[in-house]
Each structure stands twice: as C-alpha cells, then as structure tokens.
Scaffold this active site. Sequence first.
Site, PDB file in Angstrom:
ATOM      1  CE1 TYR A  51      -1.755  18.079  -1.161  1.00 38.65           C
ATOM      2  CE2 TYR A  51      -2.178  20.364  -0.582  1.00 38.65           C
ATOM      3  CZ  TYR A  51      -2.587  19.050  -0.649  1.00 38.65           C
ATOM      4  OH  TYR A  51      -3.845  18.703  -0.206  1.00 38.65           O
ATOM      5  CG  HIS A 117      -4.500  16.052   2.761  1.00 36.71           C
ATOM      6  ND1 HIS A 117      -3.821  15.594   1.649  1.00 36.71           N
ATOM      7  CD2 HIS A 117      -3.790  15.627   3.841  1.00 36.71           C
ATOM      8  CE1 HIS A 117      -2.734  14.937   2.046  1.00 36.71           C
ATOM      9  NE2 HIS A 117      -2.693  14.947   3.369  1.00 36.71           N
TER      10      HIS A 117
HETATM   11  N1  UDP Z   1      -5.381  17.372  -7.588  1.00 40.44           N
HETATM   12  C1  UDP Z   1      -5.816  18.214  -8.597  1.00 40.44           C
HETATM   13  N2  UDP Z   1      -5.905  17.726  -9.868  1.00 40.44           N
HETATM   14  C2  UDP Z   1      -5.607  16.443 -10.188  1.00 40.44           C
HETATM   15  C3  UDP Z   1      -5.156  15.586  -9.159  1.00 40.44           C
HETATM   16  C4  UDP Z   1      -5.052  16.090  -7.875  1.00 40.44           C
HETATM   17  O1  UDP Z   1      -6.103  19.374  -8.332  1.00 40.44           O
HETATM   18  O2  UDP Z   1      -5.709  16.061 -11.365  1.00 40.44           O
HETATM   19  C5  UDP Z   1      -5.287  17.894  -6.220  1.00 40.44           C
HETATM   20  C6  UDP Z   1      -6.470  17.458  -5.376  1.00 40.44           C
HETATM   21  O3  UDP Z   1      -6.824  18.528  -4.516  1.00 40.44           O
HETATM   22  C7  UDP Z   1      -5.889  16.298  -4.588  1.00 40.44           C
HETATM   23  C8  UDP Z   1      -4.452  16.769  -4.370  1.00 40.44           C
HETATM   24  O4  UDP Z   1      -4.104  17.414  -5.592  1.00 40.44           O
HETATM   25  O5  UDP Z   1      -6.593  16.071  -3.398  1.00 40.44           O
HETATM   26  C9  UDP Z   1      -3.463  15.704  -4.060  1.00 40.44           C
HETATM   27  O6  UDP Z   1      -3.547  14.680  -5.054  1.00 40.44           O
HETATM   28  P1  UDP Z   1      -3.481  13.151  -4.654  1.00 40.44           P
HETATM   29  O7  UDP Z   1      -3.361  12.388  -5.931  1.00 40.44           O
HETATM   30  O8  UDP Z   1      -2.434  12.958  -3.608  1.00 40.44           O
HETATM   31  O9  UDP Z   1      -4.942  12.856  -4.063  1.00 40.44           O
HETATM   32  P2  UDP Z   1      -5.509  12.636  -2.579  1.00 40.44           P
HETATM   33  O10 UDP Z   1      -4.456  11.866  -1.811  1.00 40.44           O
HETATM   34  O11 UDP Z   1      -5.783  13.994  -2.002  1.00 40.44           O
HETATM   35  O12 UDP Z   1      -6.772  11.854  -2.780  1.00 40.44           O
END
Ligand code: UDP
Length: 143
Positions: A51, A117
């Site tokens: 991440y 994910h």
């Molecule tokens: N996440 C979080 N809080 C937020 C935004 C994201 O905990 O406000 C976490 C959540 O688990 C998410 C991951 O960070 O799945 C990665 O974020 P992304 O925006 O890439 O979303 P995704 O691609 O997983 O939909």
Amino acid sequence: MAVERTLSIIKPDAVAKNIIGEIYSRFERAGLKIVAARMMHLSREQAEAFYAVHKARPFFKDLVDFMISGPVMVQVLEGENAVAKHRDIMGATDPKQAEAGTIRADFADSIDENAVHGSDAVETAQQEVNFFFGPDEICPRTR
Ligand code: UDP
C-alpha cells in the site's frame, strides 16, 4: 475484448467471516478464472510495501494494522476485461456507496474494513500480481 489478469485480496474481515467460497463463487459466476492463489498472513513490511501509494494518507497506519490483523486470501483472476469486471463485482470503496449485489454492499462493514481489494488499472494489476506471485506460480487457463 482483451484477456487480462488482476490481483484480488480477500481481506482479514472477510476471511474471518468465512466467506472465501462465497466470494470465489461470485468471481466464477462472472466468468473470472482463479489462476493463482495463496493464503497468507502479511507482515507489516509487506502490507506497507503493497500500500506504499497510500503512505501519505491519514488512514495509512490503520489500513496496515487492519491488513495484518489476520490471514488474507490472495489470488490472480484472469478473464476478458478482468480488471474492470472485478472492480464492478467488488463495488465502491465505501460500502455505503456500493451498488446492491456487490461484494462490498453485501459483506463490508465500513470503508476501512471493506472485505476485498482489487487492482484499479491494467498497469497496477501487473505490478500487484508480480508483488505476490512469480511467473511459475500462475497457471493460465484461457486458451
Ligand atoms: N481506505 C480507508 N479509508 C479511506 C479510504 C480508503 O481505510 O478513507 C482503505 C480501504 O481499505 C481501501 C484502501 O484503503 O480499500 C485503498 O483505498 P483505495 O482508494 O485505493 O480504494 P479501493 O481501490 O480499495 O477501492
């Protein structure tokens, strides 16, 4: 349409809910094939590296803590338009915004603990697949 590969992780909350099979069924019903899979308990270093793109975000530490809180199931999905198709099946990041019938609408408790994910683009999919699997661990099934 192009045959693509994408990386899927069934996160610790969904593994704890014992819904790996339910999620696999949704992939298979959508025509996605599992071509590699491994259950693992990520180390903090692995979760931080995976991440890394979110390193500066306020939720980074909580995200890493969550991702190492229990085992995850990691798989490579293969199929036509696999990256976007998988994102559709997952639903929006925030389960409250996710369309009915998506994995996150049905099983995620919050934006932080959101069950799955999935790679967000073909280029990142390739990087994420390579992060977890070597070429000899992937078994192509689309002829
Ligand atoms: N996440 C979080 N809080 C937020 C935004 C994201 O905990 O406000 C976490 C959540 O688990 C998410 C991951 O960070 O799945 C990665 O974020 P992304 O925006 O890439 O979303 P995704 O691609 O997983 O939909």
